[in-house]
Design a protein around this motif. Structure first.
Motif, short mmCIF file in Angstrom:
data_model
loop_
_atom_site.label_atom_id
_atom_site.label_comp_id
_atom_site.label_asym_id
_atom_site.label_seq_id
_atom_site.Cartn_x
_atom_site.Cartn_y
_atom_site.Cartn_z
N LEU A 141 0.87 -1.16 0.00
CA LEU A 141 0.00 0.00 0.00
C LEU A 141 0.91 1.22 0.00
N MET A 142 0.79 2.04 -1.04
CA MET A 142 1.66 3.21 -1.16
C MET A 142 0.82 4.46 -1.38
N SER A 143 1.14 5.51 -0.63
CA SER A 143 0.51 6.81 -0.80
C SER A 143 1.61 7.84 -1.01
N LEU A 144 1.49 8.61 -2.07
CA LEU A 144 2.46 9.65 -2.39
C LEU A 144 1.70 10.95 -2.61
N THR A 145 2.07 12.00 -1.84
CA THR A 145 1.41 13.29 -2.00
C THR A 145 2.42 14.37 -2.34
#
Length: 176
Positions: A141-145
């Motif tokens: 699970l990857m989140s990039l902002t």
């Protein structure tokens, strides 16, 4: 009427905070490997001196100046995978993300979703969820902002060796 207004305000504010911390519950869990990079670290990384003739490193430094947060959680636990999937699905519904791509290949499910910026290729947030299909059944699970261009992602995945980065690189290759 006052109670209704307060309820609406609390609901809206909680959605904003939920988006920022939706996946933080996976940080520190025994069955989860976490990589979290905050804006301050990206700022420090962007100050590294590189050879002016090294175009790839120059692109990398240019990209990391645009990033705010990177959170990557990996697990092989069936229980945690189910929890990650449920949390991601709930977040996707509330965060206004649109699906960029979905791949199901030999039992490996990959979903890539984005929140667009000012242009079609500008991204405020990228969420990737990879489930199953590999020899160790690893879930990512990857989140990039931040405020970055989708076409710059391959540079990030090459330099930082992000789990699931190969899947992301293949999925975003050629997207405009």
């Amino acid at each position: 009427m006052k109670k209704i207004i307060i309820t609406v305000v609390v609901a809206l504010v909680s959605n904003v905070f939920f988006g920022q911390a939706a996946f933080d519950k996976f940080d520190g869990q025994d069955d989860v490997t976490s990589v979290i990079v905050n804006k301050k670290m990206f700022e420090l990384m962007s100050k590294v001196k590189v050879d002016a003739s090294d175009k790839e490193s120059q692109e990398y430094l240019k990209l990391i100046r645009k990033l705010d947060n990177l959170k990557v959680f990996t697990t092989t636990s069936v229980r945690v995978t189910a929890e990650m999937k449920a949390t991601a699905d709930k977040y996707i519904k509330t965060a206004g993300l649109e699906e960029l791509m979905r791949v199901n290949n030999n039992g490996k499910n990959i979903r890539i979703l984005v929140k667009s910026g000012a242009t079609d290729s500008q991204i405020k947030e990228l969420l990737m969820f990879v489930e199953g299909g590999n020899k160790d059944n690893q879930t990512v699970l990857m989140s990039l902002t931040g405020n970055f261009d989708l076409n710059e992602i391959s540079v990030l995945t090459d330099k930082m060796r992000i789990p699931g980065g190969d899947d992301l690189k293949r999925a975003t290759k050629g997207k405009k």
